[in-house]
Design a protein around this motif. Sequence first.
Motif, PDB file in Angstrom:
ATOM      1  N   ALA A   1       1.580   7.272   3.059  1.00 22.46           N
ATOM      2  CA  ALA A   1       0.629   6.179   2.885  1.00 22.46           C
ATOM      3  C   ALA A   1      -0.656   6.420   3.664  1.00 22.46           C
ATOM      4  O   ALA A   1      -1.758   6.079   3.190  1.00 22.46           O
ATOM      5  CB  ALA A   1       1.270   4.857   3.314  1.00 22.46           C
ATOM      6  N   ALA A   2      -0.523   7.018   4.868  1.00 21.18           N
ATOM      7  CA  ALA A   2      -1.708   7.261   5.692  1.00 21.18           C
ATOM      8  C   ALA A   2      -2.652   8.245   5.008  1.00 21.18           C
ATOM      9  O   ALA A   2      -3.881   8.079   5.033  1.00 21.18           O
ATOM     10  CB  ALA A   2      -1.292   7.788   7.061  1.00 21.18           C
TER      11      ALA A   2
ATOM     12  N   PHE B   1      -8.367   7.617  -0.276  1.00 23.13           N
ATOM     13  CA  PHE B   1      -8.972   6.484  -0.972  1.00 23.13           C
ATOM     14  C   PHE B   1     -10.267   6.062  -0.273  1.00 23.13           C
ATOM     15  O   PHE B   1     -11.305   5.864  -0.919  1.00 23.13           O
ATOM     16  CB  PHE B   1      -7.984   5.312  -1.000  1.00 23.13           C
ATOM     17  CG  PHE B   1      -8.395   4.186  -1.905  1.00 23.13           C
ATOM     18  CD1 PHE B   1      -7.819   4.039  -3.154  1.00 23.13           C
ATOM     19  CD2 PHE B   1      -9.359   3.259  -1.514  1.00 23.13           C
ATOM     20  CE1 PHE B   1      -8.197   2.994  -3.997  1.00 23.13           C
ATOM     21  CE2 PHE B   1      -9.743   2.219  -2.343  1.00 23.13           C
ATOM     22  CZ  PHE B   1      -9.167   2.088  -3.595  1.00 23.13           C
ATOM     23  N   THR B   2     -10.207   5.952   1.054  1.00 20.51           N
ATOM     24  CA  THR B   2     -11.378   5.509   1.816  1.00 20.51           C
ATOM     25  C   THR B   2     -12.516   6.520   1.717  1.00 20.51           C
ATOM     26  O   THR B   2     -13.684   6.154   1.563  1.00 20.51           O
ATOM     27  CB  THR B   2     -10.998   5.295   3.287  1.00 20.51           C
ATOM     28  OG1 THR B   2      -9.923   4.359   3.361  1.00 20.51           O
ATOM     29  CG2 THR B   2     -12.182   4.775   4.088  1.00 20.51           C
TER      30      THR B   2
ATOM     31  N   ILE C   1       0.841  -1.200   0.000  1.00 21.39           N
ATOM     32  CA  ILE C   1       0.000   0.000   0.000  1.00 21.39           C
ATOM     33  C   ILE C   1       0.876   1.249   0.000  1.00 21.39           C
ATOM     34  O   ILE C   1       0.614   2.215  -0.723  1.00 21.39           O
ATOM     35  CB  ILE C   1      -0.951   0.008   1.210  1.00 21.39           C
ATOM     36  CG1 ILE C   1      -1.831  -1.251   1.207  1.00 21.39           C
ATOM     37  CG2 ILE C   1      -1.818   1.262   1.190  1.00 21.39           C
ATOM     38  CD1 ILE C   1      -2.719  -1.405   0.011  1.00 21.39           C
TER      39      ILE C   1
ATOM     40  N   THR D   1      -4.394   6.429   2.134  1.00 20.62           N
ATOM     41  CA  THR D   1      -5.464   5.567   2.639  1.00 20.62           C
ATOM     42  C   THR D   1      -6.689   6.382   3.015  1.00 20.62           C
ATOM     43  O   THR D   1      -7.831   5.990   2.739  1.00 20.62           O
ATOM     44  CB  THR D   1      -4.974   4.758   3.846  1.00 20.62           C
ATOM     45  OG1 THR D   1      -3.902   3.907   3.435  1.00 20.62           O
ATOM     46  CG2 THR D   1      -6.095   3.909   4.439  1.00 20.62           C
ATOM     47  N   SER D   2      -6.457   7.534   3.637  1.00 24.37           N
ATOM     48  CA  SER D   2      -7.563   8.407   4.036  1.00 24.37           C
ATOM     49  C   SER D   2      -8.329   8.908   2.814  1.00 24.37           C
ATOM     50  O   SER D   2      -9.566   8.874   2.785  1.00 24.37           O
ATOM     51  CB  SER D   2      -7.024   9.582   4.851  1.00 24.37           C
ATOM     52  OG  SER D   2      -8.057  10.509   5.124  1.00 24.37           O
TER      53      SER D   2
ATOM     54  N   ALA E   1       1.063   4.127  -2.906  1.00 21.04           N
ATOM     55  CA  ALA E   1       0.840   5.536  -2.590  1.00 21.04           C
ATOM     56  C   ALA E   1       1.909   6.398  -3.253  1.00 21.04           C
ATOM     57  O   ALA E   1       1.616   7.443  -3.857  1.00 21.04           O
ATOM     58  CB  ALA E   1       0.843   5.736  -1.073  1.00 21.04           C
TER      59      ALA E   1
ATOM     60  N   SER F   1     -11.273   0.893   2.264  1.00 26.24           N
ATOM     61  CA  SER F   1      -9.841   1.159   2.295  1.00 26.24           C
ATOM     62  C   SER F   1      -9.148   0.491   1.109  1.00 26.24           C
ATOM     63  O   SER F   1      -9.712  -0.419   0.484  1.00 26.24           O
ATOM     64  CB  SER F   1      -9.229   0.629   3.597  1.00 26.24           C
ATOM     65  OG  SER F   1      -9.219  -0.789   3.596  1.00 26.24           O
ATOM     66  N   PRO F   2      -7.916   0.910   0.778  1.00 25.42           N
ATOM     67  CA  PRO F   2      -7.179   0.238  -0.298  1.00 25.42           C
ATOM     68  C   PRO F   2      -7.036  -1.259  -0.064  1.00 25.42           C
ATOM     69  O   PRO F   2      -7.170  -2.057  -0.996  1.00 25.42           O
ATOM     70  CB  PRO F   2      -5.821   0.948  -0.281  1.00 25.42           C
ATOM     71  CG  PRO F   2      -6.093   2.286   0.305  1.00 25.42           C
ATOM     72  CD  PRO F   2      -7.172   2.062   1.310  1.00 25.42           C
ATOM     73  N   ARG F   3      -6.755  -1.662   1.173  1.00 22.74           N
ATOM     74  CA  ARG F   3      -6.589  -3.077   1.477  1.00 22.74           C
ATOM     75  C   ARG F   3      -7.897  -3.843   1.258  1.00 22.74           C
ATOM     76  O   ARG F   3      -7.905  -4.940   0.687  1.00 22.74           O
ATOM     77  CB  ARG F   3      -6.110  -3.244   2.926  1.00 22.74           C
ATOM     78  CG  ARG F   3      -5.611  -4.662   3.254  1.00 22.74           C
ATOM     79  CD  ARG F   3      -5.012  -4.697   4.640  1.00 22.74           C
ATOM     80  NE  ARG F   3      -3.995  -3.685   4.813  1.00 22.74           N
ATOM     81  CZ  ARG F   3      -2.730  -3.810   4.388  1.00 22.74           C
ATOM     82  NH1 ARG F   3      -2.365  -4.916   3.745  1.00 22.74           N
ATOM     83  NH2 ARG F   3      -1.859  -2.855   4.592  1.00 22.74           N
TER      84      ARG F   3
END
Length: 295
Positions: free
Chosen positions: A270-271, A277-278, A258, A274-275, A262, A284-286
Amino acid sequence: MSRLQFTVPPLPHYMLCGPMSHAPGRRHASRRDTGVFDLLVVREGCLYMGEEDRTFEVEPGCALILRPDTYHFGTQGCTERTSYYWLHFQTTGSWTVTDDELPRHGLEPYDEKRTQAMWSYSTHTFHIQVPQFVKLLHPNKMDELFEQLIQLNQSFYSGNAKWSQQVLFQEVLWQLSASMAKEESTPAAACAELAADYMRKHYREPITAQELGERLNFHPVYIARCMQRIYGCAPMEYLLHQRIEQAKLLLLQSDLSIGRIAEEVGFNQAAYFTSCFTRKEGISPRQFRQRFSYG
């Protein structure tokens, strides 16, 4: 502008075409509910046409599509020798008539069923539009396409000839669509397209509104207004959309972490990726990777 909007697949398909000429005084035949689309492309002279309550003067370099479900007729005789191409085509899919332009962006909110269709083997339909009446952007190119189609009529029962005709017909539709886009081009649209193109090519790089303005030689406020008008979003929102879409591809087509993804799509942290994307996709990406990956 009236547009014929087709849901594809299936693509509209070619049936038959040919040349036609009218002497002065002759008018186009009247027909009702023919069951096929009839494309007319005038080379010289002028066709005076009516369809229901609308009338058209189809001059050299212009094209008109007569619908399969209406009454069309010649409104008057030709005032001079008039030559034109005709082409019949049809679709087994759905179609409609609209005055609305297709949206130029894909910033729709997250929808799980739609996303599953896009990332699975399910058929994902979309819309294409062609103008009902338009002045051609490249009339000589259209002439070339029709002459090739007519030549292939001599081998109509050959499978290869039919295939070639379908390919040529798709180019005919593309020429019609391109002519419509040229007619509707404005300075605002040109600016928005330049900005969008730049961000599509440089989404991996850090981009600010100020830098975008310097690269395109437009004031950032003007770019923002053009993007909002044409794409319905601000430049940075469009950039975020491009980065997220590229991230989706990497999530499904690679084993990159991830954090690495990013970085690959232009996020420093990355954080934060993720924020974003979500917030945009609803998962979330995962979770996205787990839900839409196969095998």
